[in-house]
Design a protein around this motif. Sequence first.
Motif, PDB file in Angstrom:
ATOM      1  N   UNK A  12       1.154  -1.316  -0.560  1.00 33.34           N
ATOM      2  CA  UNK A  12      -0.098   0.332   0.409  1.00 33.34           C
ATOM      3  C   UNK A  12       0.603   0.882  -0.231  1.00 33.34           C
ATOM      4  N   UNK A  13       1.678   1.562   0.878  1.00 38.23           N
ATOM      5  CA  UNK A  13       2.639   2.045   0.979  1.00 38.23           C
ATOM      6  C   UNK A  13       3.629   2.582  -0.087  1.00 38.23           C
ATOM      7  N   UNK A  14       3.952   1.002  -0.979  1.00 34.82           N
ATOM      8  CA  UNK A  14       4.780   1.823  -1.876  1.00 34.82           C
ATOM      9  C   UNK A  14       3.969   2.127  -3.300  1.00 34.82           C
ATOM     10  N   UNK A  15       2.477   2.169  -3.218  1.00 25.47           N
ATOM     11  CA  UNK A  15       1.811   3.041  -4.059  1.00 25.47           C
ATOM     12  C   UNK A  15       1.291   3.800  -3.688  1.00 25.47           C
ATOM     13  N   UNK A  16       0.998   5.062  -2.539  1.00 25.89           N
ATOM     14  CA  UNK A  16       0.256   5.402  -2.614  1.00 25.89           C
ATOM     15  C   UNK A  16       1.375   6.559  -3.725  1.00 25.89           C
ATOM     16  N   UNK A  17       0.711   7.518  -4.173  1.00 27.81           N
ATOM     17  CA  UNK A  17       0.147   8.238  -5.223  1.00 27.81           C
ATOM     18  C   UNK A  17       0.226   9.900  -4.576  1.00 27.81           C
ATOM     19  N   UNK A  18      -1.134  10.324  -3.824  1.00 29.07           N
ATOM     20  CA  UNK A  18      -1.432  11.309  -2.840  1.00 29.07           C
ATOM     21  C   UNK A  18      -2.189  10.588  -1.450  1.00 29.07           C
ATOM     22  N   UNK A  19      -2.638  11.355  -1.211  1.00 31.64           N
ATOM     23  CA  UNK A  19      -2.892  10.714   0.682  1.00 31.64           C
ATOM     24  C   UNK A  19      -4.137  11.937   1.202  1.00 31.64           C
ATOM     25  N   UNK A  20      -4.674  11.123   1.216  1.00 30.39           N
ATOM     26  CA  UNK A  20      -5.913  12.264   2.327  1.00 30.39           C
ATOM     27  C   UNK A  20      -7.004  12.137   3.341  1.00 30.39           C
ATOM     28  N   UNK A  21      -7.408  12.836   4.071  1.00 29.71           N
ATOM     29  CA  UNK A  21      -7.656  12.831   5.615  1.00 29.71           C
ATOM     30  C   UNK A  21      -8.427  11.115   5.653  1.00 29.71           C
ATOM     31  N   UNK A  22      -8.759  10.736   4.654  1.00 34.59           N
ATOM     32  CA  UNK A  22      -9.718   9.410   4.716  1.00 34.59           C
ATOM     33  C   UNK A  22      -9.151   8.632   3.433  1.00 34.59           C
ATOM     34  N   UNK A  23      -8.884   9.050   2.518  1.00 28.13           N
ATOM     35  CA  UNK A  23      -9.179   7.871   1.767  1.00 28.13           C
ATOM     36  C   UNK A  23      -7.178   8.513   0.435  1.00 28.13           C
ATOM     37  N   UNK A  24      -7.244   7.469   0.283  1.00 26.52           N
ATOM     38  CA  UNK A  24      -5.304   7.542  -0.903  1.00 26.52           C
ATOM     39  C   UNK A  24      -5.700   7.566  -2.284  1.00 26.52           C
ATOM     40  N   UNK A  25      -4.627   8.126  -2.787  1.00 26.18           N
ATOM     41  CA  UNK A  25      -4.296   7.906  -4.400  1.00 26.18           C
ATOM     42  C   UNK A  25      -3.423   7.161  -4.867  1.00 26.18           C
ATOM     43  N   UNK A  26      -4.010   5.883  -5.223  1.00 27.12           N
ATOM     44  CA  UNK A  26      -3.084   4.424  -4.769  1.00 27.12           C
ATOM     45  C   UNK A  26      -2.641   4.534  -6.789  1.00 27.12           C
ATOM     46  N   UNK A  27      -1.418   3.832  -6.642  1.00 23.38           N
ATOM     47  CA  UNK A  27      -1.341   4.194  -8.526  1.00 23.38           C
ATOM     48  C   UNK A  27      -1.483   2.406  -8.404  1.00 23.38           C
ATOM     49  N   UNK A  28      -2.110   2.293  -9.345  1.00 21.29           N
ATOM     50  CA  UNK A  28      -2.488   0.497  -9.933  1.00 21.29           C
ATOM     51  C   UNK A  28      -1.555   0.565 -11.516  1.00 21.29           C
ATOM     52  N   UNK A  29      -0.706  -1.216 -10.754  1.00 20.71           N
ATOM     53  CA  UNK A  29       0.234  -1.800 -11.542  1.00 20.71           C
ATOM     54  C   UNK A  29      -0.698  -2.395 -12.683  1.00 20.71           C
TER      55      UNK A  29
END
Length: 464
Positions: A12-29
């Motif tokens: 999870x932490x390796x793929x975070x693009x941006x982090x918000x209060x209750x969600x994250x923008x996650x990179x999809x391989x």
Amino acid sequence: MSAAKTLFEKIWQRHIVAEHETSVLLYIDKHLVNEVTSPQAFDSLREAGRKPWRSRSVLATADHNIPTVNRQAGMHDEIARLQLNALERNCSEYGLHYYSLNDARQGILHVVAPELGETLPGITIACGDSHTTTHGAFAALAFGIGTSDVEQVLATQSLTIPKLKTMNVLLHGILPDGIYAKDIALAFLREFGTDCATGHALEFSGDVVAKLSMEARMTLCNLSTEAGARVGIIGVDDVTIDYLRGRPSSPKGRDWELALEYWSTLHSDDHAGFDRHLSFDVSRLTPQVTWGTTPAMTVGLDESVPDPRECRDPEAAMRALDYMGLAAGTPMRAIALDKIFIGSCTNSRIEDLRVVAEVVKHRKVAANIREALIVPGSGSVKRQAEQEGLHEIFLDAGFQWRDAGCSMCLGMNNDSLSEGERCASTSNRNFEGRQGRGGRSHLVSPAIAAAAAIAGHFAAPGEL
């Protein structure tokens, strides 16, 4: 010294693009695309003047709404034809990797991607299908998504996901002979309910998991979504590595060695903190059969249909019994069946078919069974089964041997239940109408489905 992390946190932490209060923008391989949940996403993408961000990340095949027999005659209805045409057109226009119905590798996405080595440890995967959790068996974060999310992944190669809690499910004890991953999953859901993992990434661990094949692990992770989990996941070990070695899309040469170095880290650290722990002893499990309209409405084959007053939700149990046409106290073995379905992304791999062949060899499907379908999960599975002669065993016993697809799992093609028909199914859901309007579905392992086909009612292989 860095803090101990769970397997989920590492990926999870390796793929975070941006982090918000209750969600994250996650990179999809890796993005898996089917014919049912993608047409509107492509239309919206086109209207906005966008193109897929990384076309090479997409693997597409039709699986949900395709015929599993007489494909040369064309699609079975207009909607199915339009969906298939749209997928073919979109893949052609944007240069996406597409396995057509004529491709020997075509099949259910959750079967095709792992067997080709497209599913790899440490990656993130998205697909417009709720059972994408299957791929977590390879220590991948795999998310089932909706059509609007499909568009987001196509356009941005990322996905907005609520922050998840972590859960560890320790499976312990000695798994009895004749008990399979499907039985473990159904018994677990019976014990803890279909909402026990809501909002969580669920990791299966323990000696029981370590002894399971990759096919069995995929079954476990496949059904984690039925517990409400957004992710089901299992750490990498030698079983994982052995399965992936030599697969068409697995890394080769020096890349394989580098991959092994990274994959060896993909397990939860000792003392890693989970938000919730559950422990489940498999030692006394018996074959499991669902009696109601959720996977948690399950009992052992030796048991009877329960009294609704003794169930977790008595009102829901009463509605389920009414829909299923069952009376409390009826022994499960006394329930006669109309159809048998062996297939779906839960139980359509070569290991499952070998189990079925062992049960039905030199036997015949019971006279009261109107239709017994075996639908392999991919063209590759079908080819392997035929090389081993399994199809001859099936045909001799009276089964229909079909082409790959989702088939009667969700009844979107011509493989479905009619009103009131009762089916022993190796699929993943037994909701009202799931396999056809008014159809009554009982979830079981491939072994029990095979035995039920021969007996005409629920039975164990050893009783035939």
